[in-house]
Write a protein that holds these residues in place. Structure first.
Motif, PDB file in Angstrom:
ATOM      1  N   SER A  68       0.565  -1.518   0.161  1.00 20.26           N
ATOM      2  CA  SER A  68       0.007   0.289   0.553  1.00 20.26           C
ATOM      3  C   SER A  68       0.982   1.509  -0.081  1.00 20.26           C
ATOM      4  CB  SER A  68      -1.177   0.038   1.178  1.00 20.26           C
ATOM      5  OG  SER A  68       0.022   0.362   2.567  1.00 20.26           O
ATOM      6  N   SER A  69       2.246   1.454   0.383  1.00 20.01           N
ATOM      7  CA  SER A  69       3.042   2.654  -0.623  1.00 20.01           C
ATOM      8  C   SER A  69       3.151   2.399  -1.161  1.00 20.01           C
ATOM      9  CB  SER A  69       4.245   2.006   0.650  1.00 20.01           C
ATOM     10  OG  SER A  69       5.014   1.185  -0.114  1.00 20.01           O
ATOM     11  N   PRO A  70       3.522   4.135  -1.409  1.00 18.70           N
ATOM     12  CA  PRO A  70       3.509   4.644  -3.023  1.00 18.70           C
ATOM     13  C   PRO A  70       4.866   3.510  -3.793  1.00 18.70           C
ATOM     14  CG  PRO A  70       3.313   6.089  -0.971  1.00 18.70           C
ATOM     15  CD  PRO A  70       3.355   5.102  -0.855  1.00 18.70           C
ATOM     16  N   SER A  71       4.541   4.170  -4.885  1.00 14.80           N
ATOM     17  CA  SER A  71       5.586   3.225  -6.175  1.00 14.80           C
ATOM     18  C   SER A  71       6.662   4.475  -5.558  1.00 14.80           C
ATOM     19  CB  SER A  71       5.385   3.091  -7.324  1.00 14.80           C
ATOM     20  OG  SER A  71       5.095   4.454  -7.795  1.00 14.80           O
ATOM     21  N   THR A  72       6.987   5.189  -5.143  1.00  9.42           N
ATOM     22  CA  THR A  72       8.168   6.000  -5.254  1.00  9.42           C
ATOM     23  C   THR A  72       8.853   5.621  -3.707  1.00  9.42           C
ATOM     24  OG1 THR A  72       6.684   8.144  -3.943  1.00  9.42           O
ATOM     25  CG2 THR A  72       6.928   8.214  -6.536  1.00  9.42           C
ATOM     26  N   LYS A  73       8.207   4.637  -2.900  1.00  7.98           N
ATOM     27  CA  LYS A  73       8.773   4.961  -1.432  1.00  7.98           C
ATOM     28  C   LYS A  73       8.822   3.410  -0.649  1.00  7.98           C
ATOM     29  CE  LYS A  73       8.697   7.196   2.809  1.00  7.98           C
ATOM     30  NZ  LYS A  73       8.349   8.505   3.718  1.00  7.98           N
ATOM     31  N   GLN A  74       9.493   2.824  -1.389  1.00  7.09           N
ATOM     32  CA  GLN A  74       8.879   1.681  -0.399  1.00  7.09           C
ATOM     33  C   GLN A  74       9.239   1.136   0.977  1.00  7.09           C
ATOM     34  OE1 GLN A  74      12.709  -0.752  -3.149  1.00  7.09           O
ATOM     35  NE2 GLN A  74      10.785  -2.028  -3.344  1.00  7.09           N
ATOM     36  N   ALA A  75       8.635   0.609   1.146  1.00  8.29           N
ATOM     37  CA  ALA A  75       8.498  -0.034   2.660  1.00  8.29           C
ATOM     38  C   ALA A  75       7.984  -0.894   3.450  1.00  8.29           C
ATOM     39  CB  ALA A  75       7.796   1.051   3.672  1.00  8.29           C
ATOM     40  N   LEU A  76       7.845  -1.468   4.162  1.00  6.62           N
ATOM     41  CA  LEU A  76       7.588  -2.579   5.001  1.00  6.62           C
ATOM     42  C   LEU A  76       6.611  -2.546   6.062  1.00  6.62           C
ATOM     43  CD1 LEU A  76      11.430  -3.512   6.093  1.00  6.62           C
ATOM     44  CD2 LEU A  76      10.650  -4.149   4.137  1.00  6.62           C
ATOM     45  N   ILE A  77       5.713  -3.412   6.263  1.00  5.27           N
ATOM     46  CA  ILE A  77       4.646  -3.846   7.153  1.00  5.27           C
ATOM     47  C   ILE A  77       5.685  -4.509   8.345  1.00  5.27           C
ATOM     48  CG2 ILE A  77       3.119  -5.102   5.457  1.00  5.27           C
ATOM     49  CD1 ILE A  77       0.926  -2.910   7.048  1.00  5.27           C
ATOM     50  N   LEU A  78       4.788  -4.553   9.537  1.00  7.72           N
ATOM     51  CA  LEU A  78       4.831  -5.741  10.635  1.00  7.72           C
ATOM     52  C   LEU A  78       3.779  -7.297  10.220  1.00  7.72           C
ATOM     53  CD1 LEU A  78       5.888  -6.449  12.635  1.00  7.72           C
ATOM     54  CD2 LEU A  78       3.165  -5.907  14.203  1.00  7.72           C
ATOM     55  N   GLY A  79       4.347  -7.837  10.282  1.00 10.42           N
ATOM     56  CA  GLY A  79       3.317  -9.241   9.616  1.00 10.42           C
ATOM     57  C   GLY A  79       4.144  -9.998  11.296  1.00 10.42           C
ATOM     58  N   PRO A  80       4.517 -11.107  10.946  1.00  9.14           N
ATOM     59  CA  PRO A  80       4.027 -12.576  12.292  1.00  9.14           C
ATOM     60  C   PRO A  80       4.839 -12.403  13.172  1.00  9.14           C
ATOM     61  CG  PRO A  80       3.689 -13.359  10.237  1.00  9.14           C
ATOM     62  CD  PRO A  80       3.990 -12.296   9.582  1.00  9.14           C
ATOM     63  N   PHE A  81       4.921 -12.393  14.158  1.00  4.69           N
ATOM     64  CA  PHE A  81       6.233 -12.253  15.244  1.00  4.69           C
ATOM     65  C   PHE A  81       5.727 -12.940  16.491  1.00  4.69           C
ATOM     66  CE2 PHE A  81       3.341  -8.516  16.286  1.00  4.69           C
ATOM     67  CZ  PHE A  81       3.105  -8.394  17.278  1.00  4.69           C
ATOM     68  N   GLN A  82       6.592 -12.866  17.630  1.00  4.02           N
ATOM     69  CA  GLN A  82       6.880 -13.447  18.347  1.00  4.02           C
ATOM     70  C   GLN A  82       7.527 -12.628  19.837  1.00  4.02           C
ATOM     71  OE1 GLN A  82       5.416 -16.210  19.820  1.00  4.02           O
ATOM     72  NE2 GLN A  82       4.496 -16.825  17.662  1.00  4.02           N
TER      73      GLN A  82
END
Length: 178
Positions: A68-82
């Motif tokens: 969902s981040s703009p194509s000009t700005k790559q980003a990471l979003i939280l996934g599965p974790f402990q």
């Protein structure tokens, strides 16, 4: 009983990572959903390391490419974790996770307070290792581990986690991430 692994028993730690890879292969066998596989893998890594090491591992999880981040700005979003509640969005190039993603290389950080731009999601974290998840030459996420002490991870951890990351990239269907 599983032995308590310290820095002086690197061969035991390497054996742990070989066993971990087999366990992850077992829980992913017949399952390609990336959410399911990363959730089970984060649990295996977190609880496995906490059981065999004297280092206080306080977070293990994944961040994936944020579509969902703009194509000009790559980003990471939280996934599965402990672990404790975590940061939800991280731009490529920001903090340890974002740097590992931007540079497509593992970051082994012995003291996070020495890392320029470190993002303190948990003030208790003092060291970190982040392994990029790379599919067809493109970073699609990272595997992130935090420890409450400095020098909580070493090159044996890095090598073992890189094998796990490569396996998971191939074991999952990444629809929705790429």
């Amino acid at each position: 009983m599983t032995p308590n692994i310290s820095a002086s028993t690197a061969s035991d730690k390497a054996e742990f990572y070989q066993d971990l890879e087999l366990q992850i292969q077992g829980v992913t066998d017949g399952q390609r959903n990336w959410v399911t596989n990363l959730a089970n893998s984060s649990a295996l890594i977190y609880h496995g390391l906490r059981a065999v090491t004297d280092k206080p591992i306080n977070w293990v999880g994944f961040y994936v490419l944020d579509q969902s981040s703009p194509s000009t700005k790559q980003a990471l979003i939280l996934g599965p974790f402990q672990g404790k509640v975590a940061c939800t969005n991280i731009d490529f190039g920001r903090g340890v996770c974002g740097t590992a993603a931007a540079e497509a290389r593992t970051m082994l950080v012995k003291d996070v307070h020495e890392f320029p731009g470190h993002i303190a999601c948990d003030a208790a974290s003092n060291s970190e290792v982040v392994v990029p998840l790379v599919l067809d030459g493109r970073v699609i996420g990272v595997l992130d581990l935090d420890c409450e002490v400095t020098e909580g991870f070493d090159e044996v951890d890095q090598a073992g986690l890189e094998v796990v990351a490569k396996y998971l990239v191939q074991a999952c269907d990444w629809r929705g991430v790429i």
